[in-house]
Design an enzyme around this catalytic site. Sequence first.
Site, PDB file in Angstrom:
ATOM      1  N   LYS A 182      -6.701  -6.722  -6.913  1.00 60.82           N
ATOM      2  CA  LYS A 182      -5.288  -6.763  -6.518  1.00 60.82           C
ATOM      3  C   LYS A 182      -5.115  -6.201  -5.100  1.00 60.82           C
ATOM      4  O   LYS A 182      -6.036  -5.585  -4.561  1.00 60.82           O
ATOM      5  CB  LYS A 182      -4.466  -5.946  -7.515  1.00 60.82           C
ATOM      6  CG  LYS A 182      -4.781  -4.452  -7.458  1.00 60.82           C
ATOM      7  CD  LYS A 182      -4.117  -3.695  -8.581  1.00 60.82           C
ATOM      8  CE  LYS A 182      -4.422  -2.206  -8.453  1.00 60.82           C
ATOM      9  NZ  LYS A 182      -4.069  -1.467  -9.655  1.00 60.82           N
ATOM     10  N   ARG A 213       4.830   3.376 -17.719  1.00 65.97           N
ATOM     11  CA  ARG A 213       5.199   2.113 -17.060  1.00 65.97           C
ATOM     12  C   ARG A 213       5.178   0.997 -18.099  1.00 65.97           C
ATOM     13  O   ARG A 213       5.921   1.045 -19.059  1.00 65.97           O
ATOM     14  CB  ARG A 213       4.251   1.823 -15.885  1.00 65.97           C
ATOM     15  CG  ARG A 213       4.467   2.764 -14.715  1.00 65.97           C
ATOM     16  CD  ARG A 213       3.818   2.291 -13.411  1.00 65.97           C
ATOM     17  NE  ARG A 213       2.494   1.719 -13.531  1.00 65.97           N
ATOM     18  CZ  ARG A 213       1.596   1.704 -12.547  1.00 65.97           C
ATOM     19  NH1 ARG A 213       1.894   2.240 -11.379  1.00 65.97           N
ATOM     20  NH2 ARG A 213       0.423   1.151 -12.715  1.00 65.97           N
ATOM     21  N   TYR A 242       5.575  11.153  22.527  1.00 69.00           N
ATOM     22  CA  TYR A 242       6.990  11.309  22.181  1.00 69.00           C
ATOM     23  C   TYR A 242       7.272  12.724  21.692  1.00 69.00           C
ATOM     24  O   TYR A 242       6.472  13.303  20.963  1.00 69.00           O
ATOM     25  CB  TYR A 242       7.370  10.335  21.061  1.00 69.00           C
ATOM     26  CG  TYR A 242       7.413   8.901  21.502  1.00 69.00           C
ATOM     27  CD1 TYR A 242       8.316   8.476  22.461  1.00 69.00           C
ATOM     28  CD2 TYR A 242       6.555   7.972  20.932  1.00 69.00           C
ATOM     29  CE1 TYR A 242       8.358   7.146  22.854  1.00 69.00           C
ATOM     30  CE2 TYR A 242       6.589   6.647  21.319  1.00 69.00           C
ATOM     31  CZ  TYR A 242       7.490   6.243  22.278  1.00 69.00           C
ATOM     32  OH  TYR A 242       7.532   4.935  22.662  1.00 69.00           O
ATOM     33  N   MET A 264       3.303   3.833  17.532  1.00 70.76           N
ATOM     34  CA  MET A 264       3.239   2.713  16.590  1.00 70.76           C
ATOM     35  C   MET A 264       1.883   2.024  16.662  1.00 70.76           C
ATOM     36  O   MET A 264       1.263   1.753  15.644  1.00 70.76           O
ATOM     37  CB  MET A 264       4.357   1.714  16.864  1.00 70.76           C
ATOM     38  CG  MET A 264       4.366   0.608  15.831  1.00 70.76           C
ATOM     39  SD  MET A 264       5.889  -0.298  15.756  1.00 70.76           S
ATOM     40  CE  MET A 264       5.960  -1.051  17.337  1.00 70.76           C
TER      41      MET A 264
HETATM   42  C1  LIG Z   1      -5.334  -0.911 -10.226  1.00 71.28           C
HETATM   43  C2  LIG Z   1      -5.661  -0.956 -11.654  1.00 71.28           C
HETATM   44  C3  LIG Z   1      -6.984  -0.725 -12.069  1.00 71.28           C
HETATM   45  C4  LIG Z   1      -8.084  -0.298 -11.126  1.00 71.28           C
HETATM   46  O1  LIG Z   1      -7.897   1.029 -10.753  1.00 71.28           O
HETATM   47  P1  LIG Z   1      -8.972   1.829  -9.874  1.00 71.28           P
HETATM   48  O2  LIG Z   1      -8.581   3.245 -10.063  1.00 71.28           O
HETATM   49  O3  LIG Z   1      -8.786   1.370  -8.463  1.00 71.28           O
HETATM   50  O4  LIG Z   1     -10.312   1.515 -10.408  1.00 71.28           O
HETATM   51  C5  LIG Z   1      -7.247  -0.861 -13.417  1.00 71.28           C
HETATM   52  N1  LIG Z   1      -6.283  -1.204 -14.312  1.00 71.28           N
HETATM   53  C6  LIG Z   1      -5.006  -1.423 -13.938  1.00 71.28           C
HETATM   54  C7  LIG Z   1      -4.004  -1.788 -14.980  1.00 71.28           C
HETATM   55  C8  LIG Z   1      -4.650  -1.295 -12.605  1.00 71.28           C
HETATM   56  O5  LIG Z   1      -3.386  -1.505 -12.252  1.00 71.28           O
END
Ligand SMILES: *Cc1c(COP(=O)(O)O)cnc(C)c1O
Length: 378
Positions: free
Chosen positions: A36, A135, A262, A332
């Site tokens: 992701k 969540r 700045y 920036m």
């Molecule tokens: C991001 C995520 C992972 C991976 O997490 P890491 O700590 O980066 O290994 C696993 N399961 C879910 C549901 C996640 O959202």
Amino acid sequence: MLETQKKCMEINLSAIKRNYEKVRQEVNVPVMAVVKGNAYGHGMGEVALALQKAGAEWFGVEFVEEGIALRKAGIGGRILCFTSPISREECEEFLEYDITPTIYSIESAELLNKVACQRETNCRVHLKFDTGMGRFGFRLEDLDSALAKLKNYKNFIYEGAYTHFSDAFAKSGDYTLQQLSRFQKIIERLEEEGIRVSLRHAASSVAAMDFPETRLDMVRIGGALFGVAMFKNREVKLEKASRVKARLLEIRHLARGSYIGYGRTYKTPRDMRIGIIPVGYCEGLKVQRRNYTYSILGLVRNIYQEIKDFLNPPPVAFIDGRPLRVLGRIGMQLTVVDLTGIDAKIGDEVIVAIDPIYYKGEEKVYLADEDRGRFGEN
Ligand SMILES: *Cc1c(COP(=O)(O)O)cnc(C)c1O
């Protein structure tokens, strides 16, 4: 590497594959590669294809769009999406691209089952349970009413069940083990109701490394693939998978008493040689990922961290392995560094410590498989 650009990010795909292999050997169960967030900034398609070659069969993403991008990039394996469809169109997409949805709400389950039914197809799903993250997920308390409904969805194949740990990096493992035991109770209830899943999974990087009992039938690994997970297990040494290089744009001599940047926050205590590099807060440089705090203890911790950074500022850039101090406020896209005692000239390469997730440069360079270069261990 840096002939024409001001900066570039080098990504070592072979390091990512070696990390994957090391994790796999350590955990001894199937490893889902979590890609992701553009593979944590490393480029989702490239990383996933490299891992597919290394034998990865499962990929994890947050949103269905990411799963579709993986299919278009040529990923043929299983893709688990951590979120549920919230519209008809999304349901169609899950089915069309054979992306496995997570189910944690009855509304979404209802909709997806209806669409699958209309298309006369079955849909493999993973159920998610909230055991203490707060969540997504059905909770133990809602289980009976949820199960009553879930049993009716004739077009679902319940393949997996999972939960997510919220505090695996804490000093004590108590909360993680409590979450695990809640999850196991949930699995028992599912089985009593005739829902037998073949894949129970819970652990992400830290839990998978530090709490072997959480590995179950599969682990979901993100950060560890890129050498950025904060686990304690010292048996497993993983490699950093990327580094950002920038060129030194300018070198100047400033007289004692000159202000830099700045807000005039830095005044040179003596004549100084300074350098300017083409990275700034737009790349996340020194933008603290400061967390909200809801307790006095959290506030004290934040202040303590602030004081530590004041006394010993974390370096953000290096020339030949030597740390460079930042002078004045970071801009920036520009940062001023102290070149006192450092033999450098305009155009020299600077390694910048930015989180790849923030990298904004045009250039991403994927090192060839045969390149055995290493960027250092985590
Ligand atoms: C991001 C995520 C992972 C991976 O997490 P890491 O700590 O980066 O290994 C696993 N399961 C879910 C549901 C996640 O959202």
